[in-house]
Motif scaffolding. Structure first.
Motif, PDB file in Angstrom:
ATOM      1  N   UNK A  62      21.924  -3.485 -12.497  1.00 51.62           N
ATOM      2  CA  UNK A  62      21.820  -3.361 -11.036  1.00 51.62           C
ATOM      3  C   UNK A  62      20.358  -3.401 -10.629  1.00 51.62           C
ATOM      4  N   UNK A  63      20.101  -4.034  -9.509  1.00 44.58           N
ATOM      5  CA  UNK A  63      18.738  -4.136  -8.990  1.00 44.58           C
ATOM      6  C   UNK A  63      18.386  -2.837  -8.267  1.00 44.58           C
ATOM      7  N   UNK A  64      17.163  -2.402  -8.437  1.00 38.98           N
ATOM      8  CA  UNK A  64      16.667  -1.219  -7.745  1.00 38.98           C
ATOM      9  C   UNK A  64      15.275  -1.495  -7.215  1.00 38.98           C
ATOM     10  N   UNK A  65      14.631  -0.442  -6.739  1.00 36.86           N
ATOM     11  CA  UNK A  65      13.300  -0.585  -6.150  1.00 36.86           C
ATOM     12  C   UNK A  65      12.392   0.526  -6.638  1.00 36.86           C
ATOM     13  N   UNK A  66      11.128   0.208  -6.828  1.00 40.12           N
ATOM     14  CA  UNK A  66      10.114   1.232  -7.055  1.00 40.12           C
ATOM     15  C   UNK A  66       9.105   1.071  -5.917  1.00 40.12           C
ATOM     16  N   UNK A  67       8.736   2.197  -5.324  1.00 38.74           N
ATOM     17  CA  UNK A  67       7.863   2.197  -4.161  1.00 38.74           C
ATOM     18  C   UNK A  67       6.527   2.843  -4.505  1.00 38.74           C
ATOM     19  N   UNK A  68       5.436   2.153  -4.213  1.00 38.34           N
ATOM     20  CA  UNK A  68       4.097   2.720  -4.327  1.00 38.34           C
ATOM     21  C   UNK A  68       3.661   3.092  -2.919  1.00 38.34           C
ATOM     22  N   UNK A  69       3.473   4.380  -2.665  1.00 39.90           N
ATOM     23  CA  UNK A  69       3.025   4.866  -1.366  1.00 39.90           C
ATOM     24  C   UNK A  69       1.499   4.902  -1.412  1.00 39.90           C
ATOM     25  N   UNK A  70       0.861   3.952  -0.726  1.00 38.09           N
ATOM     26  CA  UNK A  70      -0.589   3.797  -0.812  1.00 38.09           C
ATOM     27  C   UNK A  70      -1.243   4.066   0.538  1.00 38.09           C
ATOM     28  N   UNK A  71      -2.559   4.087   0.539  1.00 35.22           N
ATOM     29  CA  UNK A  71      -3.295   4.278   1.793  1.00 35.22           C
ATOM     30  C   UNK A  71      -3.230   3.035   2.688  1.00 35.22           C
ATOM     31  N   UNK A  72      -2.615   1.962   2.208  1.00 36.39           N
ATOM     32  CA  UNK A  72      -2.428   0.749   3.013  1.00 36.39           C
ATOM     33  C   UNK A  72      -0.952   0.473   3.278  1.00 36.39           C
ATOM     34  N   UNK A  73      -0.110   1.480   3.092  1.00 37.34           N
ATOM     35  CA  UNK A  73       1.320   1.327   3.334  1.00 37.34           C
ATOM     36  C   UNK A  73       2.121   1.421   2.052  1.00 37.34           C
ATOM     37  N   UNK A  74       3.419   1.252   2.196  1.00 38.13           N
ATOM     38  CA  UNK A  74       4.332   1.331   1.058  1.00 38.13           C
ATOM     39  C   UNK A  74       4.537  -0.061   0.488  1.00 38.13           C
ATOM     40  N   UNK A  75       4.345  -0.205  -0.804  1.00 38.82           N
ATOM     41  CA  UNK A  75       4.560  -1.471  -1.502  1.00 38.82           C
ATOM     42  C   UNK A  75       5.855  -1.353  -2.304  1.00 38.82           C
ATOM     43  N   UNK A  76       6.722  -2.326  -2.190  1.00 38.15           N
ATOM     44  CA  UNK A  76       8.038  -2.298  -2.821  1.00 38.15           C
ATOM     45  C   UNK A  76       8.126  -3.369  -3.904  1.00 38.15           C
ATOM     46  N   UNK A  77       8.680  -2.974  -5.060  1.00 35.89           N
ATOM     47  CA  UNK A  77       8.874  -3.911  -6.165  1.00 35.89           C
ATOM     48  C   UNK A  77      10.293  -3.762  -6.691  1.00 35.89           C
ATOM     49  N   UNK A  78      10.932  -4.893  -7.026  1.00 34.99           N
ATOM     50  CA  UNK A  78      12.277  -4.877  -7.601  1.00 34.99           C
ATOM     51  C   UNK A  78      12.207  -4.466  -9.068  1.00 34.99           C
ATOM     52  N   UNK A  79      13.212  -3.699  -9.485  1.00 40.07           N
ATOM     53  CA  UNK A  79      13.313  -3.277 -10.888  1.00 40.07           C
ATOM     54  C   UNK A  79      14.762  -3.386 -11.350  1.00 40.07           C
ATOM     55  N   UNK A  80      14.947  -3.520 -12.651  1.00 38.82           N
ATOM     56  CA  UNK A  80      16.278  -3.469 -13.256  1.00 38.82           C
ATOM     57  C   UNK A  80      16.376  -2.318 -14.257  1.00 38.82           C
ATOM     58  N   UNK A  81      15.227  -1.882 -14.769  1.00 36.00           N
ATOM     59  CA  UNK A  81      15.199  -0.797 -15.750  1.00 36.00           C
ATOM     60  C   UNK A  81      14.891   0.524 -15.065  1.00 36.00           C
ATOM     61  N   UNK A  82      15.409   1.593 -15.605  1.00 32.60           N
ATOM     62  CA  UNK A  82      15.160   2.943 -15.086  1.00 32.60           C
ATOM     63  C   UNK A  82      13.652   3.241 -15.148  1.00 32.60           C
ATOM     64  N   UNK A  83      13.023   3.626 -14.030  1.00 25.37           N
ATOM     65  CA  UNK A  83      11.575   3.818 -13.996  1.00 25.37           C
ATOM     66  C   UNK A  83      11.121   5.269 -14.201  1.00 25.37           C
ATOM     67  N   UNK A  84      12.012   6.149 -14.615  1.00 25.09           N
ATOM     68  CA  UNK A  84      11.647   7.572 -14.683  1.00 25.09           C
ATOM     69  C   UNK A  84      10.476   7.840 -15.631  1.00 25.09           C
ATOM     70  N   UNK A  85      10.363   7.112 -16.731  1.00 26.37           N
ATOM     71  CA  UNK A  85       9.239   7.310 -17.659  1.00 26.37           C
ATOM     72  C   UNK A  85       7.910   6.973 -16.973  1.00 26.37           C
ATOM     73  N   UNK A  86       7.887   5.875 -16.230  1.00 27.20           N
ATOM     74  CA  UNK A  86       6.689   5.461 -15.507  1.00 27.20           C
ATOM     75  C   UNK A  86       6.329   6.491 -14.434  1.00 27.20           C
ATOM     76  N   UNK A  87       7.317   6.901 -13.647  1.00 29.30           N
ATOM     77  CA  UNK A  87       7.104   7.864 -12.567  1.00 29.30           C
ATOM     78  C   UNK A  87       6.638   9.206 -13.125  1.00 29.30           C
ATOM     79  N   UNK A  88       7.255   9.664 -14.203  1.00 28.04           N
ATOM     80  CA  UNK A  88       6.850  10.930 -14.827  1.00 28.04           C
ATOM     81  C   UNK A  88       5.419  10.864 -15.358  1.00 28.04           C
TER      82      UNK A  88
END
Length: 101
Positions: A62-88
């Motif tokens: 299933x397609x999902x999204x990872x969001x980077x909340x930056x000082x220039x706005x929110x950047x959205x990227x598509x993902x298929x793998x669980x991103x919890x390791x990256x986020x942690x």
């Protein structure tokens, strides 16, 4: 310098030819370093990122999204793998460095 974490992202686009239309997926890596996050040819200084969040269904593929909340706005990227390791890894880095809080 070795990245602290890597998240695979997906770019989806259509290719249309005279006889067929197909959906093409291209993968690339989002990399977390001590001082930055890189995505393809773009670099976000770690001090410009306020938060990272994601939305991902539990289904395989299933397609999902990872969001980077930056000082220039929110950047959205598509993902298929669980991103919890990256986020942690990002939140661990943020806890260890008071200037990022």
């Amino acid at each position: 310098m070795e990245p602290l974490a890597v998240q695979q992202c997906v770019e989806v686009h259509q290719e249309i030819s005279p006889i067929e239309k197909k959906i093409v997926e291209v993968t690339y890596d989002m990399k977390l370093y001590e001082d930055k996050i890189t995505v393809k040819d773009y670099m976000y200084p770690i001090t410009s990122i306020f938060d990272i969040s994601y939305r991902k269904k539990e289904e395989d593929g299933a397609m999902g999204y990872i969001y980077l909340h930056t000082n220039k706005g929110v950047r959205t990227y598509y993902i298929k793998e669980e991103p919890s390791e990256f986020v942690n890894a990002y939140f661990k880095l943020k806890r260890e460095r008071p200037e990022l809080q």
